[in-house]
Design a protein around this motif. Structure first.
Motif, PDB file in Angstrom:
ATOM      1  N   ASN A 305      -6.732  30.815  88.794  1.00 50.31           N
ATOM      2  CA  ASN A 305      -7.986  30.551  89.497  1.00 50.31           C
ATOM      3  C   ASN A 305      -9.164  30.880  88.579  1.00 50.31           C
ATOM      4  O   ASN A 305      -8.977  31.212  87.403  1.00 50.31           O
ATOM      5  N   HIS A 352      -7.182  26.274  89.968  1.00 44.93           N
ATOM      6  CA  HIS A 352      -7.595  26.057  91.359  1.00 44.93           C
ATOM      7  C   HIS A 352      -8.737  26.984  91.706  1.00 44.93           C
ATOM      8  O   HIS A 352      -8.809  28.116  91.244  1.00 44.93           O
ATOM      9  N   THR A 353      -9.655  26.461  92.479  1.00 43.80           N
ATOM     10  CA  THR A 353     -10.761  27.272  92.944  1.00 43.80           C
ATOM     11  C   THR A 353     -11.139  26.784  94.333  1.00 43.80           C
ATOM     12  O   THR A 353     -10.553  25.814  94.829  1.00 43.80           O
ATOM     13  N   TYR A 354     -12.057  27.488  94.986  1.00 45.04           N
ATOM     14  CA  TYR A 354     -12.432  27.145  96.343  1.00 45.04           C
ATOM     15  C   TYR A 354     -13.083  25.764  96.346  1.00 45.04           C
ATOM     16  O   TYR A 354     -14.162  25.591  95.803  1.00 45.04           O
ATOM     17  N   TYR A 357      -9.422  21.391  92.672  1.00 47.95           N
ATOM     18  CA  TYR A 357      -8.408  21.774  91.662  1.00 47.95           C
ATOM     19  C   TYR A 357      -8.506  20.805  90.493  1.00 47.95           C
ATOM     20  O   TYR A 357      -8.909  19.646  90.658  1.00 47.95           O
ATOM     21  N   LYS A 437      -9.186  20.298 100.679  1.00 49.64           N
ATOM     22  CA  LYS A 437      -9.467  20.394 102.117  1.00 49.64           C
ATOM     23  C   LYS A 437      -9.764  21.861 102.374  1.00 49.64           C
ATOM     24  O   LYS A 437      -8.984  22.722 101.963  1.00 49.64           O
ATOM     25  N   VAL A 439     -10.316  24.904 105.133  1.00 45.08           N
ATOM     26  CA  VAL A 439     -10.177  25.307 106.535  1.00 45.08           C
ATOM     27  C   VAL A 439     -11.299  26.296 106.830  1.00 45.08           C
ATOM     28  O   VAL A 439     -11.440  27.306 106.132  1.00 45.08           O
ATOM     29  N   PRO A 442      -9.856  30.408 108.269  1.00 46.05           N
ATOM     30  CA  PRO A 442      -8.434  30.557 107.960  1.00 46.05           C
ATOM     31  C   PRO A 442      -7.825  31.744 108.699  1.00 46.05           C
ATOM     32  O   PRO A 442      -8.501  32.743 108.922  1.00 46.05           O
ATOM     33  N   ILE A 448      -2.170  31.933  99.469  1.00 45.43           N
ATOM     34  CA  ILE A 448      -2.589  30.517  99.381  1.00 45.43           C
ATOM     35  C   ILE A 448      -2.475  30.039  97.926  1.00 45.43           C
ATOM     36  O   ILE A 448      -1.999  28.944  97.647  1.00 45.43           O
ATOM     37  N   GLY A 449      -2.904  30.883  96.992  1.00 45.31           N
ATOM     38  CA  GLY A 449      -2.822  30.516  95.575  1.00 45.31           C
ATOM     39  C   GLY A 449      -1.379  30.186  95.166  1.00 45.31           C
ATOM     40  O   GLY A 449      -1.130  29.217  94.441  1.00 45.31           O
ATOM     41  N   ILE A 452      -0.428  26.799  96.465  1.00 43.89           N
ATOM     42  CA  ILE A 452      -1.037  25.713  95.695  1.00 43.89           C
ATOM     43  C   ILE A 452      -0.243  25.469  94.404  1.00 43.89           C
ATOM     44  O   ILE A 452       0.182  24.346  94.107  1.00 43.89           O
TER      45      ILE A 452
HETATM   46  P1  AMP Z   1      -6.050  32.788  94.756  1.00 39.27           P
HETATM   47  O1  AMP Z   1      -7.454  32.868  94.268  1.00 39.27           O
HETATM   48  O2  AMP Z   1      -5.056  32.584  93.673  1.00 39.27           O
HETATM   49  O3  AMP Z   1      -5.664  33.842  95.743  1.00 39.27           O
HETATM   50  O4  AMP Z   1      -5.994  31.442  95.603  1.00 39.27           O
HETATM   51  C1  AMP Z   1      -6.892  31.219  96.584  1.00 39.27           C
HETATM   52  C2  AMP Z   1      -7.115  29.728  96.652  1.00 39.27           C
HETATM   53  O5  AMP Z   1      -6.870  29.343  97.981  1.00 39.27           O
HETATM   54  C3  AMP Z   1      -8.531  29.310  96.351  1.00 39.27           C
HETATM   55  O6  AMP Z   1      -8.671  28.970  94.992  1.00 39.27           O
HETATM   56  C4  AMP Z   1      -8.723  28.096  97.230  1.00 39.27           C
HETATM   57  O7  AMP Z   1      -8.415  26.933  96.498  1.00 39.27           O
HETATM   58  C5  AMP Z   1      -7.700  28.271  98.344  1.00 39.27           C
HETATM   59  N1  AMP Z   1      -8.336  28.628  99.595  1.00 39.27           N
HETATM   60  C6  AMP Z   1      -8.925  29.787  99.910  1.00 39.27           C
HETATM   61  N2  AMP Z   1      -9.452  29.740 101.151  1.00 39.27           N
HETATM   62  C7  AMP Z   1      -9.164  28.522 101.648  1.00 39.27           C
HETATM   63  C8  AMP Z   1      -9.446  27.858 102.892  1.00 39.27           C
HETATM   64  N3  AMP Z   1     -10.122  28.451 103.859  1.00 39.27           N
HETATM   65  N4  AMP Z   1      -9.003  26.580 103.034  1.00 39.27           N
HETATM   66  C9  AMP Z   1      -8.326  25.968 102.046  1.00 39.27           C
HETATM   67  N5  AMP Z   1      -8.046  26.541 100.863  1.00 39.27           N
HETATM   68  C10 AMP Z   1      -8.451  27.801 100.663  1.00 39.27           C
END
Ligand code: AMP
Ligand code: GLC
Length: 465
Positions: A305, A352-354, A357, A437, A439, A442, A448-449, A452
């Motif tokens: 990330n 990946h980031t918020y 990707y 997408k 959410v 959440p 989540i990471g 992904i």
């Molecule tokens: P990490 O930073 O490795 O824990 O992964 C977190 C990742 O989850 C973030 O980079 C986002 O891409 C994804 N993420 C976090 N919050 C949400 C959300 N509310 N909806 C969709 N994806 C999210």
């Protein structure tokens, strides 16, 4: 809304639907995945403001507040524990501190949890790949007590055992032992969560880690002695859990000793032509981080990330680039990915980031982008439900709108690099970019990471088959 955005929305919607269908049809092509090394129990508590305030008052509010901006980064008392939790809430940042005190461990257990889930990147990916995607998955489990084994869902999830020289793969539930319970206490809070005069700017979690095994990347005997036999059963491997390594351990072991053992296993994977992915979680120790960068040439792929990419730029790039990556500058992030690829020779980098990707690869193909789209659906499903149980929950994420805040980036990438449908041809490399997408509320954020990265890596491999 800009007229051109309506068209953009339609285009991505179509690509999402198509990528989902193609990927789920391709998943059965994957014969086996190995996930190692960190598996543990995640004991999740959704914080309650009043209860937390009372606990903080009882433990000594003034001193705790003093620690919030002088973080000890480890837990030797209840004050440290609450300072960690309040700090995470104040900045909306994830953090994980190791619990060194037996007394605090007792307190944490008594304070309890709302939910137990399998944890650790390896554990989480095993439940996803084996339990949801139904791909045969071999998982490394440092300890296998019943409390943890029962958190593995049903499905083709395997724990290797050797009995009288015979190699067997059984579900972890079928091989429980009197092991230690490796518990990570996870305190989740939503955006806007209030405690005293602190308000969380975004949802996140604080982890109090009470686990002595994963802290030194403990490897089971079966893995130390029979790794080749295990590796022969899979076509992909995902390695994680090296972020916790320390420079020295009390018994004289160093991170180098541990990484040497990991490297020996990577050599086996490479000899067998097994593609491997490294999940690069935030690694606080700089020497360990540097050693991990030096090991990347043994992997096919890496996932990270923005915080992790920036932390690597502090070592191989410069502080300005690191800052730009942290601030979400997409062009700086692309430069950083190129630099990481130049330095390590790794063939695939998945960032990946918020909200979006990207994947930089030393090969071309729409599969890379489609696997990212599939991964974004899995991530949204995971954010919605906390725990993904089936592919319908992934499919349901198709109804969440695509993140329009990433559209200006799509436009600039189309202008600057002639990006077409999320793909930029860079001659010897390809960059895939997708808006994700999001959410809005959440259920939980942990894992989540991992969802992904593993969905994209395995999905892409399946699509290429
Ligand atoms: P990490 O930073 O490795 O824990 O992964 C977190 C990742 O989850 C973030 O980079 C986002 O891409 C994804 N993420 C976090 N919050 C949400 C959300 N509310 N909806 C969709 N994806 C999210
Ligand atoms: C870290 C934590 C673990 C959690 C995982 C999720 O490995 O130690 O508790 O399940 O991250 O990514």
């Amino acid at each position: 809304m800009k007229e051109s955005y309506k068209e953009t929305i339609r285009t991505w919607k179509g690509m999402y639907v198509n990528a989902f269908e193609r990927t789920i049809n391709a998943l059965p092509e994957v014969e086996g995945v190995l996930v190692a090394y960190n598996t543990n129990i995640d004991a999740i508590k959704y914080l309650n403001g009043e209860e937390l305030e009372m606990a903080v008052e009882n433990a000594g509010k003034e001193e705790i507040f003093g620690l919030v901006d002088n973080p000890p980064e480890r837990i030797t008392s209840l004050k440290d524990l609450f300072a960690g939790i309040l700090r995470s809430i104040k900045y909306g940042k994830a953090a994980e501190w190791f619990v060194e005190s037996g007394e605090v461990r007792g307190y944490l257990r008594e304070w309890g949890w709302d939910e137990l889930r399998i944890g650790g990147q390896a554990g989480i990916m095993a439940n996803l790949l084996g339990g949801v995607y139904r791909i045969p998955t071999i998982v490394h489990v440092p300890q296998n007590p019943p409390l943890q084994a029962n958190l593995f869902v049903d499905g083709p999830i395997y724990f290797p055992i050797f009995e009288n020289g015979e190699f067997k793969l059984v579900h972890p539930k079928m091989a429980t032992e009197e092991g230690n319970e490796l518990i990570h206490y996870i305190y989740e809070f939503p955006r806007g969560f209030k405690v005293f005069d602190i308000e969380a700017p975004r949802e996140n979690r604080f982890i109090a880690n009470a686990d002595d095994y994963n802290a030194r990347v403990y490897m089971r005997r079966e893995f130390r002695e029979h790794f080749k036999r295990i590796a022969e059963r899979v076509d992909l491997a995902i390695i994680s859990g090296l972020q916790v390594l320390k420079e020295h351990y009390l018994d004289g072991t160093t991170y180098r000793d541990i990484l040497q053992r990991v490297e020996a296993q990577l050599n086996v994977l490479n000899r067998l032509n097994i593609e491997s992915h490294f999940e690069f979680a935030y690694t606080p120790n700089e020497k360990v981080r540097e050693a991990l960068i030096n090991m990347l040439n043994k992997f096919t792929s890496v996932g990270l990330n923005e915080v992790e990419l920036a932390s690597l730029m502090r070592i191989i790039g410069d502080d300005t680039l690191a800052e730009e990556v942290l601030h979400g500058d997409v062009f700086a992030s692309i430069d950083a990915m190129h630099l990481l690829m130049d330095e390590t020779g790794i063939k695939r980098i998945h960032f990946h980031t918020y909200g979006y990707y990207m994947a930089l690869t030393q090969y071309h193909g729409e599969e890379v982008r489609d696997a990212l789209l599939f991964a974004a659906l899995a991530a949204a499903g995971k954010a919605m439900h906390g725990d993904l149980q089936n592919l319908n929950q992934v499919r349901d994420a198709l109804s969440i709108p695509t993140n329009e805040r990433a559209f200006p980036m799509v436009e600039s990438l189309e202008r600057e690099f002639n990006m077409e449908r999320g793909i930029i041809d860079m001659t010897d490399r390809q960059l895939a970019f997708i808006p994700t997408k999001i959410v809005s509320s959440p259920k939980s954020t942990v894992g989540i990471g991992d969802t992904i990265s593993s969905s994209a890596f395995v999905g892409e491999f399946a699509l290429r088959r």
